[in-house]
Design an enzyme around this catalytic site. Structure first.
Site, PDB file in Angstrom:
ATOM      1  N   ASN A   4       0.860  -1.180   0.000  1.00 30.82           N
ATOM      2  CA  ASN A   4       0.000   0.000   0.000  1.00 30.82           C
ATOM      3  C   ASN A   4       0.902   1.238   0.000  1.00 30.82           C
ATOM      4  O   ASN A   4       1.435   1.624   1.035  1.00 30.82           O
ATOM      5  CB  ASN A   4      -0.889  -0.047   1.256  1.00 30.82           C
TER       6      ASN A   4
ATOM      7  N   ARG B 276      -2.606  -2.052  -3.454  1.00 27.31           N
ATOM      8  CA  ARG B 276      -3.784  -1.213  -3.258  1.00 27.31           C
ATOM      9  C   ARG B 276      -3.683  -0.037  -4.231  1.00 27.31           C
ATOM     10  O   ARG B 276      -2.659   0.649  -4.283  1.00 27.31           O
ATOM     11  CB  ARG B 276      -3.810  -0.683  -1.834  1.00 27.31           C
TER      12      ARG B 276
ATOM     13  N   HIS C 213     -12.793   3.597   0.199  1.00 27.45           N
ATOM     14  CA  HIS C 213     -12.821   2.578   1.264  1.00 27.45           C
ATOM     15  C   HIS C 213     -13.504   1.300   0.786  1.00 27.45           C
ATOM     16  O   HIS C 213     -13.993   0.505   1.593  1.00 27.45           O
ATOM     17  CB  HIS C 213     -13.593   3.059   2.519  1.00 27.45           C
TER      18      HIS C 213
ATOM     19  N   HIS D 110     -17.674   2.906   8.165  1.00 30.92           N
ATOM     20  CA  HIS D 110     -16.208   2.874   8.260  1.00 30.92           C
ATOM     21  C   HIS D 110     -15.810   4.221   8.854  1.00 30.92           C
ATOM     22  O   HIS D 110     -15.810   5.241   8.168  1.00 30.92           O
ATOM     23  CB  HIS D 110     -15.597   2.668   6.869  1.00 30.92           C
TER      24      HIS D 110
ATOM     25  N   ARG E  96     -10.555  16.537   7.113  1.00 26.75           N
ATOM     26  CA  ARG E  96     -11.315  16.858   5.891  1.00 26.75           C
ATOM     27  C   ARG E  96     -12.702  17.377   6.236  1.00 26.75           C
ATOM     28  O   ARG E  96     -13.342  16.861   7.157  1.00 26.75           O
ATOM     29  CB  ARG E  96     -11.446  15.598   5.019  1.00 26.75           C
TER      30      ARG E  96
ATOM     31  N   ASP F   4      -7.496  13.717  16.197  1.00 29.09           N
ATOM     32  CA  ASP F   4      -7.621  12.382  16.788  1.00 29.09           C
ATOM     33  C   ASP F   4      -8.822  12.345  17.733  1.00 29.09           C
ATOM     34  O   ASP F   4      -8.902  13.133  18.687  1.00 29.09           O
ATOM     35  CB  ASP F   4      -6.325  12.034  17.535  1.00 29.09           C
TER      36      ASP F   4
ATOM     37  N   ARG G 199      -9.628  10.347  19.986  1.00 29.49           N
ATOM     38  CA  ARG G 199      -9.335  10.054  21.396  1.00 29.49           C
ATOM     39  C   ARG G 199      -9.090  11.341  22.165  1.00 29.49           C
ATOM     40  O   ARG G 199      -9.590  11.538  23.268  1.00 29.49           O
ATOM     41  CB  ARG G 199      -8.103   9.143  21.520  1.00 29.49           C
TER      42      ARG G 199
ATOM     43  N   GLU H 130      -8.349  -4.751   5.316  1.00 25.10           N
ATOM     44  CA  GLU H 130      -8.200  -4.466   3.878  1.00 25.10           C
ATOM     45  C   GLU H 130      -7.076  -5.305   3.272  1.00 25.10           C
ATOM     46  O   GLU H 130      -7.165  -5.754   2.132  1.00 25.10           O
ATOM     47  CB  GLU H 130      -7.914  -2.970   3.675  1.00 25.10           C
TER      48      GLU H 130
HETATM   49  P1  AMP Z   1      -8.000   4.555  11.046  1.00 22.16           P
HETATM   50  O1  AMP Z   1      -7.927   5.655  10.055  1.00 22.16           O
HETATM   51  O2  AMP Z   1      -9.022   3.532  10.762  1.00 22.16           O
HETATM   52  O3  AMP Z   1      -6.655   3.968  11.386  1.00 22.16           O
HETATM   53  O4  AMP Z   1      -8.482   5.244  12.410  1.00 22.16           O
HETATM   54  C1  AMP Z   1      -7.672   6.152  13.082  1.00 22.16           C
HETATM   55  C2  AMP Z   1      -8.494   6.977  14.034  1.00 22.16           C
HETATM   56  O5  AMP Z   1      -9.230   6.131  14.941  1.00 22.16           O
HETATM   57  C3  AMP Z   1      -7.626   7.832  14.933  1.00 22.16           C
HETATM   58  O6  AMP Z   1      -7.415   9.076  14.361  1.00 22.16           O
HETATM   59  C4  AMP Z   1      -8.435   7.959  16.187  1.00 22.16           C
HETATM   60  O7  AMP Z   1      -9.094   9.189  16.137  1.00 22.16           O
HETATM   61  C5  AMP Z   1      -9.470   6.860  16.129  1.00 22.16           C
HETATM   62  N1  AMP Z   1      -9.407   5.975  17.294  1.00 22.16           N
HETATM   63  C6  AMP Z   1      -8.583   4.931  17.512  1.00 22.16           C
HETATM   64  N2  AMP Z   1      -8.835   4.366  18.718  1.00 22.16           N
HETATM   65  C7  AMP Z   1      -9.835   5.095  19.283  1.00 22.16           C
HETATM   66  C8  AMP Z   1     -10.540   5.026  20.525  1.00 22.16           C
HETATM   67  N3  AMP Z   1     -10.278   4.108  21.434  1.00 22.16           N
HETATM   68  N4  AMP Z   1     -11.487   5.950  20.728  1.00 22.16           N
HETATM   69  C9  AMP Z   1     -11.771   6.903  19.819  1.00 22.16           C
HETATM   70  N5  AMP Z   1     -11.144   6.993  18.648  1.00 22.16           N
HETATM   71  C10 AMP Z   1     -10.200   6.111  18.363  1.00 22.16           C
END
Ligand code: AMP
Length: 398
Positions: free
Chosen positions: A7, A91, A180, A208, A241, A283, A285, A385
């Site tokens: 990827n 990918r 996606h 997603h 975004r 993020d 979190r 994926e």
């Molecule tokens: P991905 O693009 O699928 O890798 O998702 C990444 C995003 O998932 C990160 O930017 C986080 O904001 C979110 N994320 C990961 N773990 C958690 C969690 N425990 N609670 C809330 N958001 C999370």
């Protein structure tokens, strides 16, 4: 029988080597800062310490050379020789309207991927560089392209057309493509297995939710609706975004701020979404923690995101035209945040969606998290994926 999944991003390469006999990961890693100072490979092989390789990697070709070397290294490699790589799955973000499924890469396929650069100027060029470098370094190994857009090619025109003059669709291919797709396809296949249903009989709304987010309305196992559009900028507010906005805002901002289209593009792609609203972080979190501490803008960013997901669930329930089997959560947020899943489902009871709060208290594993009485099931199905790419690659090269 090992499949290497590649990827390629603009400055990174993620990879996984998967043994297809048991679909287990042999090794996986990431090359970061390709073409920049401080390029590094981090490779993790189950049962071994993480390997960190720091070398100068001025482009994708050099990075792939080091990556392949790391796979077969005598000391820390996961396999003995390149002969143990049966095929490579790449990918590719954009396949335009040409590819409704994965394909073995040949000259003609490369030409179409190149034609699609116009539609995905940030994503397809590094994908092409990765394919070309692999072809050069492993000329005898079959290569397969797996497209993010392919799964959505089952959408019908009233779902993919934009209400602008039709000639722009004919001239430039301006339409909704959706992204996606590999994730939405994996989750569809896996949900059918988990519910013991034939994929052809499966109706789900797949959420997603990650750094980039998109919902997909899957009817009879096929994508019928998605909220990502001509580009991955459309739909929900995401990490950075904007998602859907009134298009008039673009020209308004250009005029008021005296900025170019490129600058607006940067703002909408990199400075917007929950980062733009909160002024704090992309993020989720961080935003959950900040909201807990009383940060109003973090709360607003989450509220906007949650409301967006609810609206699309409602819209896709309405357009499904049949009973929906399940709302499925996947990707970083969807798999890990019980809090956001709960807030998204809160208030959807009138649509037959009843979350069970105690079952929802899980992270990163497959589960049905709705009440037994819920008409529509709510599920968590972690996406994969890479495995989807490896499966398609094996299927096409076996
Ligand atoms: P991905 O693009 O699928 O890798 O998702 C990444 C995003 O998932 C990160 O930017 C986080 O904001 C979110 N994320 C990961 N773990 C958690 C969690 N425990 N609670 C809330 N958001 C999370």
């Amino acid at each position: 029988m090992n499949i290497l999944v590649i990827n390629c991003g603009s400055s990174s390469i993620k990879y996984q080597l998967i043994d297809m006999r048991d679909e287990k990961i042999v090794t996986k890693g990431v090359v970061d800062r390709v073409g920049l100072e401080g390029s590094v490979i981090e490779q993790k092989t189950p049962g071994m310490d993480k390997v960190v390789i720091k070398e100068s990697m001025e482009d994708h070709r050099v990075a792939l050379k080091y990556l392949l070397k790391a796979l077969v290294d005598e000391e820390y490699g996961a396999i003995n020789s390149m002969d143990e790589i049966y095929a490579v799955g790449h990918r590719v973000v954009h396949g335009g309207e040409k590819f409704a499924s994965s394909v073995v890469i040949d000259e003609e396929v490369m030409k179409v991927i190149e034609d699609c650069v116009e539609l995905a100027p940030l994503h397809n060029p590094p994908n092409i560089m990765g394919i070309e470098a692999c072809q050069e370094l492993m000329p005898e190994t079959p290569m397969v392209a797996v497209f993010d857009t392919a799964f959505h090619q089952t959408m019908t025109p009233e779902s993919y057309m934009y209400a602008i003059p039709y000639k722009y669709y004919e001239k430039y291919g301006i339409r909704r493509y959706g992204f996606h797709g590999t994730s939405h396809k994996y989750v569809t296949v896996r949900t059918a297995e988990l519910l013991e249903k034939d994929q052809k009989d499966l109706n789900i709304i797949n959420c997603h939710l990650g750094n980039g987010s998109s919902l997909c309305g899957v009817k009879h196992g096929e994508s019928r609706e998605t909220n990502m559009g001509f580009t991955p900028l459309a739909g929900l507010p995401m990490g950075t975004r904007s998602g859907n906005i009134d298009p008039a805002i673009i020209t308004f901002l250009m005029e008021k701020e005296d900025i170019t289209f490129e600058e607006v593009n940067h703002i909408l792609n990199k400075e917007s979404g929950v980062l733009g609203i909160s002024g704090l972080s992309s993020d989720f979190r961080d935003l959950e923690l900040a909201e807990e501490d009383g940060n109003e803008r973090a709360k607003l960013a989450l509220d906007l995101f949650i409301k967006g997901v609810k609206k699309y669930i409602g819209a896709y329930m309405a357009t499904m035209g049949e009973e929906v089997d399940a709302i499925v959560f996947t990707a970083g947020i969807g798999e890990n945040s019980a809090y956001l899943r709960e807030r998204i489902c809160d208030g959807l009871e009138s649509m037959g969606i009843e979350l069970d709060k105690s079952k929802n208290d899980i992270r990163g594993k497959e589960a049905i998290i709705s009440k037994d009485t819920s008409k529509v099931k709510v599920m968590v199905v972690p996406t994969n994926e890479e495995l989807m790419i490896a499966r398609d690659t094996l299927k096409l090269t076996k």
